[in-house]
Design an enzyme around this catalytic site. Sequence first.
Site, PDB file in Angstrom:
ATOM      1  N   GLY A  34      -2.463  -0.346  -3.320  1.00 14.91           N
ATOM      2  CA  GLY A  34      -3.458  -0.090  -2.277  1.00 14.91           C
ATOM      3  C   GLY A  34      -3.396  -1.139  -1.195  1.00 14.91           C
ATOM      4  O   GLY A  34      -2.383  -1.824  -1.027  1.00 14.91           O
ATOM      5  N   LEU A  36      -3.193  -0.468   1.861  1.00 12.72           N
ATOM      6  CA  LEU A  36      -1.983   0.046   2.499  1.00 12.72           C
ATOM      7  C   LEU A  36      -1.902  -0.379   3.959  1.00 12.72           C
ATOM      8  O   LEU A  36      -2.893  -0.397   4.682  1.00 12.72           O
ATOM      9  CB  LEU A  36      -1.941   1.575   2.392  1.00 12.72           C
ATOM     10  CG  LEU A  36      -2.013   2.157   0.974  1.00 12.72           C
ATOM     11  CD1 LEU A  36      -1.846   3.674   1.010  1.00 12.72           C
ATOM     12  CD2 LEU A  36      -0.987   1.525   0.038  1.00 12.72           C
ATOM     13  N   HIS A  40       3.682   0.171   3.828  1.00  8.34           N
ATOM     14  CA  HIS A  40       3.504   1.271   2.872  1.00  8.34           C
ATOM     15  C   HIS A  40       3.672   2.619   3.582  1.00  8.34           C
ATOM     16  O   HIS A  40       4.237   3.559   3.018  1.00  8.34           O
ATOM     17  CB  HIS A  40       2.109   1.231   2.241  1.00  8.34           C
ATOM     18  CG  HIS A  40       1.832  -0.008   1.443  1.00  8.34           C
ATOM     19  ND1 HIS A  40       0.984  -0.995   1.882  1.00  8.34           N
ATOM     20  CD2 HIS A  40       2.280  -0.398   0.227  1.00  8.34           C
ATOM     21  CE1 HIS A  40       0.922  -1.947   0.964  1.00  8.34           C
ATOM     22  NE2 HIS A  40       1.695  -1.616  -0.036  1.00  8.34           N
ATOM     23  N   GLY A 151       9.497  -1.349  -1.169  1.00 12.88           N
ATOM     24  CA  GLY A 151       9.848  -2.085   0.045  1.00 12.88           C
ATOM     25  C   GLY A 151      10.806  -3.234  -0.265  1.00 12.88           C
ATOM     26  O   GLY A 151      10.694  -3.884  -1.308  1.00 12.88           O
ATOM     27  N   LYS A 153      10.743  -5.991   1.072  1.00 13.28           N
ATOM     28  CA  LYS A 153      10.072  -7.292   1.117  1.00 13.28           C
ATOM     29  C   LYS A 153       9.956  -7.891  -0.289  1.00 13.28           C
ATOM     30  O   LYS A 153      10.122  -9.081  -0.473  1.00 13.28           O
ATOM     31  CB  LYS A 153       8.699  -7.202   1.769  1.00 13.28           C
ATOM     32  CG  LYS A 153       8.130  -8.604   2.009  1.00 13.28           C
ATOM     33  CD  LYS A 153       6.835  -8.594   2.713  1.00 13.28           C
ATOM     34  CE  LYS A 153       5.724  -8.138   1.826  1.00 13.28           C
ATOM     35  NZ  LYS A 153       5.406  -9.082   0.721  1.00 13.28           N
ATOM     36  N   SER A 190      -0.028  -7.078   2.151  1.00 20.78           N
ATOM     37  CA  SER A 190      -1.475  -6.888   1.953  1.00 20.78           C
ATOM     38  C   SER A 190      -2.178  -8.236   1.917  1.00 20.78           C
ATOM     39  O   SER A 190      -3.383  -8.324   2.161  1.00 20.78           O
ATOM     40  CB  SER A 190      -1.727  -6.137   0.646  1.00 20.78           C
ATOM     41  OG  SER A 190      -1.047  -4.905   0.672  1.00 20.78           O
TER      42      SER A 190
END
Length: 284
Positions: A34, A36, A40, A151, A153, A190
């Site tokens: 979450g 997001l 995302h 991702g 990342k 996030s």
Amino acid sequence: MQILGTVEELRQWSRAHRCDRANGAGMALVPTMGALHAGHASLIRAASEARPGRVAVSIFVNPTQFGPNEDFARYPRTFSADCALAEREGASVIFAPSVEEMYPAGAATVVDVEALSDRLDGASRPGHFRGVATVVAKLLIAAEPDLAFFGQKDAAQVAVLRRMVVDLRLDTKIVVCPIVREPDGLALSSRNVYLNAAERKQALVLSRAIDCVQKLVASGERRSVTLIEAARTVFAEQPAVRVDYIELVDWATLWPVLSATQGTLFAVAAWVGATRLIDNTVIG
Ligand code: PAF
């Protein structure tokens, strides 16, 4: 867009929607915690381009991948906004289970991708990758997606999950989407919401270090010591930021390499105030 709360509902939804998988139908899963953001969104978009109308996004802040002194309790939870974003980007269903649903009473089974689990982030976050591998294995076993999107990342996480999928013979392809950055270079995360204005500026040192290494590689430099030293010099310009690691590794094994070749991973992690951030680039 439907919201599902149980593993059985996800399993049934997936079985109904990944009709004729053998003929290339399948379904896509985008596992998230979450909070997001545009990173995302790019995963969900890619998933819905690949499997239109058959994309499940899981939203689950997984307690087992947080250490005892980490940010599980304060991790941002933005469920309504997440659902709106996911629907906009083409998600067909959200899977948002409770902790008890994912970890039934007495749960005793874990997935530990040995040899990779204590590398990079796993070295400073003991148990983190075991938590990630365990929850992603549960999700893949329940949904049986033919594609799962992650991702770049979280590059070390990608290495762990690729290994897990091969080792457990799961019939899912791990699809890796590029890092999405703010206009000034900061990789989206996030956890960026934790940064105050001063830290937000300091955090740019991570992408500057990545940028510096990319330029050196483009100019022909390949030696690990030189690339790492160059990144260290960039970090030294921002003493408020504490380096956790700067590493040049084989992306499959996460073990250090002496020189960069096609596909080698250059990765950094650093503490900006109380927030730990990561960034990377894949050579070539
Ligand atoms: O990358 C993340 O957000 C999490 O580690 C994941 C893969 C959803 C597992 O909880």
